[in-house]
Design a protein around this motif. Structure first.
Motif, PDB file in Angstrom:
ATOM      1  N   ASP A 159       0.688  -1.063  -0.035  1.00 34.35           N
ATOM      2  CA  ASP A 159       0.128   0.029   0.080  1.00 34.35           C
ATOM      3  C   ASP A 159       0.865   1.087   0.064  1.00 34.35           C
ATOM      4  O   ASP A 159       2.249   1.006  -0.065  1.00 34.35           O
ATOM      5  CB  ASP A 159      -1.007   0.064   1.096  1.00 34.35           C
ATOM      6  CG  ASP A 159      -0.371   0.136   2.753  1.00 34.35           C
ATOM      7  OD1 ASP A 159       0.893   0.625   2.620  1.00 34.35           O
ATOM      8  OD2 ASP A 159      -1.060  -0.115   3.540  1.00 34.35           O
TER       9      ASP A 159
ATOM     10  N   GLY B 101      -2.725   8.100  -4.352  1.00 34.66           N
ATOM     11  CA  GLY B 101      -3.185   6.765  -4.042  1.00 34.66           C
ATOM     12  C   GLY B 101      -4.901   6.870  -4.194  1.00 34.66           C
ATOM     13  O   GLY B 101      -5.235   7.869  -4.822  1.00 34.66           O
TER      14      GLY B 101
ATOM     15  N   LEU C 218      -7.045  11.118   6.822  1.00 32.28           N
ATOM     16  CA  LEU C 218      -6.569   9.911   6.118  1.00 32.28           C
ATOM     17  C   LEU C 218      -5.038  10.000   6.325  1.00 32.28           C
ATOM     18  O   LEU C 218      -4.449  10.821   5.842  1.00 32.28           O
ATOM     19  CB  LEU C 218      -7.063   9.717   4.805  1.00 32.28           C
ATOM     20  CG  LEU C 218      -6.693   8.485   4.046  1.00 32.28           C
ATOM     21  CD1 LEU C 218      -7.495   7.224   4.668  1.00 32.28           C
ATOM     22  CD2 LEU C 218      -6.982   8.740   2.641  1.00 32.28           C
TER      23      LEU C 218
ATOM     24  N   GLY D  25      -1.059   8.666   5.381  1.00 36.14           N
ATOM     25  CA  GLY D  25      -0.464   8.275   4.068  1.00 36.14           C
ATOM     26  C   GLY D  25       1.229   7.699   4.620  1.00 36.14           C
ATOM     27  O   GLY D  25       1.355   7.391   5.771  1.00 36.14           O
TER      28      GLY D  25
ATOM     29  N   VAL E  96      -8.521   5.129  -2.181  1.00 34.22           N
ATOM     30  CA  VAL E  96      -8.862   4.528  -0.931  1.00 34.22           C
ATOM     31  C   VAL E  96     -10.661   4.171  -1.147  1.00 34.22           C
ATOM     32  O   VAL E  96     -11.240   5.136  -1.924  1.00 34.22           O
ATOM     33  CB  VAL E  96      -8.738   5.121   0.374  1.00 34.22           C
ATOM     34  CG1 VAL E  96      -9.328   6.603   0.241  1.00 34.22           C
ATOM     35  CG2 VAL E  96      -9.308   4.382   1.426  1.00 34.22           C
TER      36      VAL E  96
ATOM     37  N   VAL F 165      -4.589   2.387   1.689  1.00 38.67           N
ATOM     38  CA  VAL F 165      -4.700   3.227   0.541  1.00 38.67           C
ATOM     39  C   VAL F 165      -3.942   2.579  -0.570  1.00 38.67           C
ATOM     40  O   VAL F 165      -2.610   2.402  -0.458  1.00 38.67           O
ATOM     41  CB  VAL F 165      -3.906   4.674   1.020  1.00 38.67           C
ATOM     42  CG1 VAL F 165      -4.076   5.575  -0.443  1.00 38.67           C
ATOM     43  CG2 VAL F 165      -4.561   5.383   1.973  1.00 38.67           C
TER      44      VAL F 165
END
Length: 654
Positions: free
Chosen positions: A187, A290, A227, A229, A292, A310
């Motif tokens: 990911d 990315g 979110l 990363g 999601v 992600v």
């Protein structure tokens, strides 16, 4: 003027043929050879070989469903050619077995012995799928496979291959044709897949969770969170890049409106969102793109929101996931966004109760559907060479839903809704097989194969605790157990240790940094371990735990053998090495129930979990193996490949 020009041409050609006629003749010969070679190559390209790799299609289940008439397309393929059980590797693991499918050699030559291997310098575990290193020019990723795959050998002869989602293909190989990487693609954070879970209730977080748990609160009708990363350096400190988002109630009950990355979408309770593209700032003028998906599990006071790991954005991946590099973008634009994560199913989300069975199956169906879209379109473009397509659906549903058909499982659930899930997905794979066979010309060689079968997983065995109890491993004074990565092991008194899903290593002088066992004694210790393990009984009921113990020199040959475990434990069906063993843990218990939803597995003695192979061409080889696939592909194209351990399936080897 015309007469003068004609005379000039005549003089030129006389001069040319007088002094350069042999050069002219040589040119004609070279042109003829080139055209002949091109013709032969084109004739080879007209040959078509289509292979479907079906992870974990179990021989016993397949044969039962064939007998019940529930797999008509596989039955037709068998009747047109052949069906056989397919001997797997030691161990019976996807990454090991499919690497042998690709190379035609045993693990001692290709170097992949387990999902989890170890560095002998510090005994620390690492994933065998690929190696990541930092260089002056940036992050460098290499595949750990040490033998050539069939698509590489064919490419050298300008024979094209189209390879989709094959395990252990990240980074992708540059080939004649197309490759879309499979198992091994991480990911965006560099892990095999870390989910995020947002909830009002922080008590729902598991101490050993594979995900991130974020406590959120609604203020003035809005939930604000982020979110997460990849890690970045900011102000001399390492931190995780974040993308903020907000949520507020929608117009209808059970709806919430999400604003993230400059976009707005409506999330509906009990449904997966579409793929949401995001881009993390990871440096000056640098972004990590990315995508999601979100699952709104509940709203109101019991709010909970699930976010998948992600994935790389296939249109702008952080690292190339296809060959040519532009193909992942082309596929996304033609066929729609698709999961790029090498292990695309959120098994840990289900296992930890953050996803329901229904939500998980919706995801399974989504992954299968997206891959079918790619399969149909790409097969329609296939004109010659090799076409390989991989499905991991059966592996995943058997891991997570075996408990519904195994009444002896500690996690058994008698639920009519899920009782037939596994059989139903075998039927779906059969339907895909039928579609493929009908879409290719009649002279196409079609093979359907699996890497291994499946078994119940009822009891987990802590091999390092067994080694400690039997005097082969020692813990530091005053320490009763050790969680992971040998953090409390006393190496000065340890003769053997377990790591991975059944491997045992002798702590050798000269190989292991903390080694204490001289080479002259290593064989005797391995033999003693083997004999005592074969007598290992379950303290609960006295049943045998171990069926076979394999010594590395007896099953592996090649330049990579020194990286292999010295012994591999082949468990009886129902038993498996524990998750703690895989990472070097020494728990207090010796054997205990597996009460997890991950209730089926294939990490038992390989003789108990053979794979399968179907072909519309007659299989003549006795006792075929996963090592025989690559040599068979070479033979179909008239390619001589040396150093193979496998043999041609379509030649009688007696």
């Amino acid at each position: 003027l015309l007469a003068a020009m004609a005379g000039g041409f005549v003089l030129f050609f006389r001069f040319f043929f007088r002094y350069f006629k042999w050069l002219f003749v040589l040119g004609i010969i070279i042109l003829a050879l080139f055209m002949g070679g091109t013709l032969i190559n084109q004739q080879r390209h007209h040959k078509r070989v289509v292979i479907l790799g079906i992870d974990a299609m179990d021989a016993a289940v397949t044969e039962r469903l064939l007998n019940e008439g529930r797999l008509p397309n596989l039955a037709a393929l068998r009747n047109a050619g052949s069906y056989s059980r397919l001997r797997t590797t030691v161990p019976a693991e996807t990454v090991v077995a499919f690497t042998s499918v690709a190379t035609g050699v045993n693990p001692g030559k290709h170097g992949i012995f387990d999902f989890i291997m170890r560095d002998p310098q510090d005994h620390m575990p690492y994933l065998s799928l690929n190696e990541v290193s930092n260089t002056p020019t940036g992050v460098h990723i290499t595949n750990r496979r040490r033998a050539a795959a069939f698509w590489e050998e064919l490419s050298r002869r300008r024979i094209p291959s189209r390879v989709f989602f094959f395990p252990n293909t990240f980074p992708p190989d540059r080939i004649e044709g197309v490759m879309l990487s499979g198992m091994g693609v991480p990911d965006i954070t560099g892990t095999t897949g870390r989910f995020s879970y947002y909830t009002h209730d922080p008590e729902l977080a598991d101490s050993d969770s594979r995900g991130r748990h974020v406590s959120v609160m609604k203020k003035n009708g809005v939930i604000m969170s982020a979110l997460y990363g990849p890690k970045v350096m900011r102000g001399g400190r390492e931190e995780e890049a974040r993308i903020p988002f907000t949520l507020h109630d929608g117009e209808k009950p059970g709806e919430m409106v999400m604003r993230i990355a400059g976009g707005t979408s409506v999330l509906r309770k009990g449904q997966w969102s579409d793929w949401q593209k995001v881009a993390f700032n990871i440096g000056l003028f640098r972004k990590a793109s990315g995508m999601v998906r979100f699952y709104l599990a509940s709203t109101g006071d019991s709010f909970s929101l699930y976010a998948t790991p992600v994935n790389f954005d296939p249109e702008e991946p952080l690292f190339s996931i296809s060959s040519p590099a532009s193909y992942s973008r082309t596929a996304a634009r033609k066929y729609g966004l698709y999961p790029t994560l090498g292990m695309p199913h959120d098994t840990w989300g289900l296992q930890e109760g953050k996803l329901s069975e229904g939500a998980f199956l919706d995801q399974v169906e989504g992954v299968l559907t997206s891959r079918q879209r790619i399969l149909r379109a790409e097969l329609n473009k296939f004109r010659g060479g090799v076409f390989f397509f991989y499905f991991d659906t059966l592996d995943i549903v058997q891991h997570m839903f075996y408990r519904y058909c195994d009444s002896s499982s500690p996690s058994f659930e008698d639920n009519a809704r899920f009782r037939e899930i596994i059989n139903g997905y075998y039927e779906k794979i059969d339907s895909i097989v039928g579609e493929v066979v009908r879409s290719v010309p009649a002279d196409t060689t079609v093979m359907v194969l699996s890497d291994h079968g499946f078994s119940p997983f009822r009891r987990q065995v802590h091999l390092n605790r067994w080694l400690e109890a039997n005097g082969f491993l020692a813990l530091k004074p005053g320490v009763a157990d050790s969680d992971v990565m040998f953090d409390s092991v006393d190496w000065s008194r340890t003769k053997a240790y377990a790591l991975g899903f059944g491997g045992i290593y002798i702590n050798r002088i000269g190989r292991d940094f903390y080694g204490i066992v001289p080479e002259i004694l290593a064989h005797a210790i391995a033999r003693e371990l083997s004999e005592r393990l074969k007598g290992f009984r379950d303290p609960l009921d006295g049943k045998n735990i171990v069926r076979n113990v394999y010594a590395s020199p007896d099953i592996y040959t090649g330049a990579c053998v020194d990286s292999a475990p010295d012994l591999y434990v082949g468990f009886e069906p129902g038993y498996r090495a524990s998750w703690q063993t895989a990472l070097g843990g020494v728990p207090a218990a010796l054997v205990e129930d597996n009460a997890r939803k991950w209730s089926g597995d294939h990490l038992v003695d390989p003789s108990c979990v053979p794979g399968v192979v179907f072909s519309n061409k007659k299989i003549l080889k006795k006792d075929p193996s996963v090592l025989d696939i690559a040599p068979s592909v070479y033979a179909l194209f008239g390619v001589r490949a040396n150093g193979m351990d496998g043999k041609d399936l379509f030649v009688n080897d007696e």
